[in-house]
Scaffold this active site. Structure first.
Site, PDB file in Angstrom:
ATOM      1  N   GLU A 210       3.282  58.049  57.299  1.00 58.99           N
ATOM      2  CA  GLU A 210       3.787  56.885  56.583  1.00 58.99           C
ATOM      3  C   GLU A 210       3.701  55.612  57.425  1.00 58.99           C
ATOM      4  O   GLU A 210       3.262  54.582  56.950  1.00 58.99           O
ATOM      5  CB  GLU A 210       5.248  57.165  56.192  1.00 58.99           C
ATOM      6  CG  GLU A 210       5.927  56.067  55.417  1.00 58.99           C
ATOM      7  CD  GLU A 210       5.634  56.146  53.930  1.00 58.99           C
ATOM      8  OE1 GLU A 210       4.689  56.877  53.563  1.00 58.99           O
ATOM      9  OE2 GLU A 210       6.325  55.485  53.163  1.00 58.99           O
ATOM     10  N   ASP A 211       4.097  55.711  58.674  1.00 60.71           N
ATOM     11  CA  ASP A 211       4.267  54.500  59.475  1.00 60.71           C
ATOM     12  C   ASP A 211       3.238  54.287  60.574  1.00 60.71           C
ATOM     13  O   ASP A 211       3.180  53.224  61.179  1.00 60.71           O
ATOM     14  CB  ASP A 211       5.676  54.482  60.097  1.00 60.71           C
ATOM     15  CG  ASP A 211       6.752  54.411  59.018  1.00 60.71           C
ATOM     16  OD1 ASP A 211       6.539  53.653  58.048  1.00 60.71           O
ATOM     17  OD2 ASP A 211       7.771  55.092  59.137  1.00 60.71           O
TER      18      ASP A 211
END
Ligand code: MN
Length: 695
Positions: A76-77
């Site tokens: 996600e990051d």
């Protein structure tokens, strides 16, 4: 910061065979992936996944789970992809990380009653594996601990509400009370700061009144148990502000009248000693009537076990005392995590009161049937909702459907009227056929139109009882009327071919053994009374189709019941069409250019579209073959032209692709033939488009 060696030794304490290299590799991988990223607190981002991994190790989870804790945010990051992750860490860890990432992408929109509970079910369903949910809970715990660094009040409140309504109850359901208490209290502080500080102030007051009330009571209890020769571990604590507030709300009482602000815990060795300890307490202190609860013989739904009683302490203060064994205590604090590595014969008894809750029953089964830790891993798949699929309306409302349900089931799931008028569906913002099978988390937007009605074919792909019965009902109700209309138009048409104006005096019902004209029209439309028998009465010529210019009007005849549009040529409104009377199916409409029409004219009927149908609805499906240059923008050009003409694309297929050219097969919904002509001419002048052909 916890070093990788410290994390490894934490895991080795309970799992000496743990794969240290894998943990080290994940530690370094996550640290590098997050690089210089920072949290809202300005701490390095890596602190967060590390904290999650540490909590999981403290709960004594398997290596894959701890490693997933380290890696849970890299998809996600950080710019890591799933394939890469699988290559380095294997399928199981990639699956877990992917699961946690998917959960994080779903945001909870509180709407109406029961939504929260449905949403909890939904999260359980898409988690696929209990460990995904537990990692997510530890992630939430870490995020709640740093919530005060987030600037936006709106964001803080949203996260807090989601925690209170979704994650805290899930933690409770899994029996993880320590996690539940902590996240709940932080959420409460952020959502209701005034109530939180009012309760805190009052707690201070109560605390200062008694001379070290907790310590003195603990001492007193210790002595009492010593005298009774019971070995007990005693502790006292204040309840969290949120649970006090909830009790005040539930019982509608002021804080002063809540008995159990301060709770004492007595931990003994055996179940027998629990009841002995209870006897000792009830002899020593006056009891508060009606507050005794035996959760040992009747455990809570989440299998919480303890004895609870309320007594008046020596400082004239009401207090709650919880009595349990050490094993019950660990189960109460850590929930299912506490049993991860144990065969849990008596922890989750199959015949407990929880049997009517599908989800606990399945958790029970998972934990009971599993023998070794490895077995638990293979059985950790959450199968509790495998018979259901969870989808959303565009507003965020959940619709729960049986597994395998299609867009049509969804439409009926919202409302019968929506189902009965549904014209199409958008699934995750893309137009999709009504027969599309839905998946967990799909957002479905049903397009309705007053001109649409259920079609017989829907029955073949609808799977919910509600959809099936409504489609059947609609077809049944309308079938009779449709065939009566068809039969009556057909006889009028037939008479007109002989230049006779048909009236109901024209024929004698007795001759056809009918009592009413409706009965006659129906039987005629259905082919029960053969067309030849009626026609031979009035017409001599075999080739009656060519005799005159009369038509059978298609107006208001619902397609799919007595009238069908042929699938070979897909006629659309205002096309030149011809009907083939094919009882008992009814009348099948083809385009005049369709080469499937049998040239024998005996069953041909001249048909005509209505003249005054003026709905602007795209209800006819046509198929185009578009030949185009194989250029980057060709595809976009085509879809832009189609949508700017107001037509809907239902399906796309690429064919005959070469270096220079490709053919695009497009199914589109249009109003009528004129609309389609306009679209075709627009396409023909489009850049890169070489040919446009209707199929
Ligand atoms: Mn995270």
């Amino acid at each position: 910061m916890l070093t990788s060696s410290e994390l490894i030794s934490l895991v080795k304490e309970y799992n000496p065979d743990a794969n240290a290299e894998l943990i080290r590799k994940a530690y370094i991988f996550a640290m590098e992936a997050h690089g210089t990223q920072r949290r809202a607190s300005d701490a390095p981002y890596f602190y967060h996944p590390l904290e999650v991994a540490r909590s999981l190790a403290e709960l004594k989870f398997d290596v894959s789970t701890v490693v997933t804790g380290l890696l849970h945010d890299v998809l996600e990051d950080a710019s890591v992809n799933l394939e890469e992750l699988e290559e380095i860490f294997g399928a199981e860890i990639a699956f877990l990380v992917d699961g946690v990432t998917k959960l994080s992408k779903i945001s909870y929109v509180p709407r109406r009653i029961n939504q929260a509970e449905n949403f909890q079910k939904f999260l359980l369903a898409i988690s696929c594996d209990i460990r995904v949910l537990i990692i997510k809970l530890m992630d939430r715990l870490s995020n709640m601990r740093t919530l005060n660094y987030i600037q936006s009040i709106e964001k803080k409140e949203k996260i807090s509400l989601e925690t209170l309504e979704i994650y805290a109850p899930l933690a409770e359901r899994m029996g993880m009370s320590i996690v539940k208490d902590e996240i709940e209290d932080i959420a409460f502080y952020n959502l209701h700061p005034d109530e939180y500080s009012a309760i805190s102030r009052k707690l201070d007051k109560i605390r200062n009144k008694g001379v070290n009330f907790i310590a003195n009571t603990v001492d007193e209890l210790k002595k009492t148990f010593e005298n009774a020769s019971i070995d007990a571990n005693i502790s006292g604590r204040e309840k969290k502000a949120y649970s006090i507030w909830k009790k005040m709300q539930k019982r509608n009482l002021p804080l002063e009248q809540i008995n159990d602000i301060i709770a004492f815990r007595v931990i003994v060795e055996s179940v027998q000693q629990c009841y002995q300890a209870l006897g000792v307490i009830h002899t020593h202190f006056p009891i508060v009537p009606g507050r005794f609860k035996d959760y040992i013989s009747v455990p809570k739904i989440n299998n919480y076990k303890s004895l609870h009683t309320s007594v008046i302490g020596s400082f004239q203060q009401p207090m709650e005392i919880q009595i349990r064994t050490a094993e019950m205590h660990r189960a109460a604090e850590e929930g299912i995590a506490a049993h991860w590595f144990y065969k849990s014969g008596d922890i989750f008894p199959g015949k407990s009161k929880s049997a009517n809750y599908a989800w606990t029953k399945n958790l029970t089964a998972i934990l009971q049937n599993a023998g070794s830790p490895e077995d638990i891993m293979t059985h950790s798949k959450l199968e509790m909702f495998e018979n259901e699929v969870f989808c959303f309306t565009p507003r965020g409302d959940l619709v729960i459907l049986p597994y395998g349900a299609t867009a049509v089931d969804f439409a009926y799931g919202i409302h019968t009227t929506v189902g009965n008028t549904c014209a199409g569906a958008k699934i995750n913002d893309k137009i999709a056929p009504l027969c599309t099978v839905l998946h967990n988390g799909d957002q479905v937007d049903i397009i309705t139109s007053p001109y649409h009605h259920p079609e017989a074919i829907w029955e073949s792909f609808a799977i919910s009882g509600k959809a099936k019965s409504n489609i059947k009902k609609f077809i049944k109700v309308h079938e009779k009327a449709e065939f009566i209309t068809l039969g009556s138009r057909l006889i009028t048409y037939l008479f007109s071919l002989a230049n006779i104006h048909f009236t109901e005096d024209s024929i004698s019902l007795d001759r056809f053994s009918c009592v009413t004209f409706d009965e006659f029209y129906y039987k005629f439309g259905k082919g029960i009374i053969p067309l030849d028998r009626v026609r031979d009465l009035f017409l001599k010529s075999e080739d009656w189709i060519t005799i005159c210019e009369n038509h059978l009007l298609l107006t208001d005849l619902l397609p799919g019941i007595a009238v069908h549009y042929a699938e070979c040529c897909n006629p659309i409104l205002k096309d030149k069409v011809i009907g083939i009377f094919a009882p008992p199916k009814g009348l099948v409409v083809h385009t005049t250019s369709c080469n499937r029409i049998e040239k024998s004219g005996s069953t041909m009927v001249r048909v005509k579209w209505s003249d005054n149908r003026d709905d602007t609805d795209n209800s006819f499906v046509a198929r185009l073959c578009i030949g185009t240059l194989n250029e980057a923008n060709s595809f976009a050009t085509i879809t832009n032209i189609i949508s700017s003409t107001g037509a809907h694309i239902i399906n796309l297929k690429m064919e005959h692709r070469s270096v220079e050219f490709f053919d695009l097969l497009v199914d589109i919904k249009v109003r009528d033939a004129i609309h389609l002509d306009e679209l075709q001419s627009n396409l023909r002048i489009g850049t890169n488009i070489r040919s446009v052909r209707r199929l």
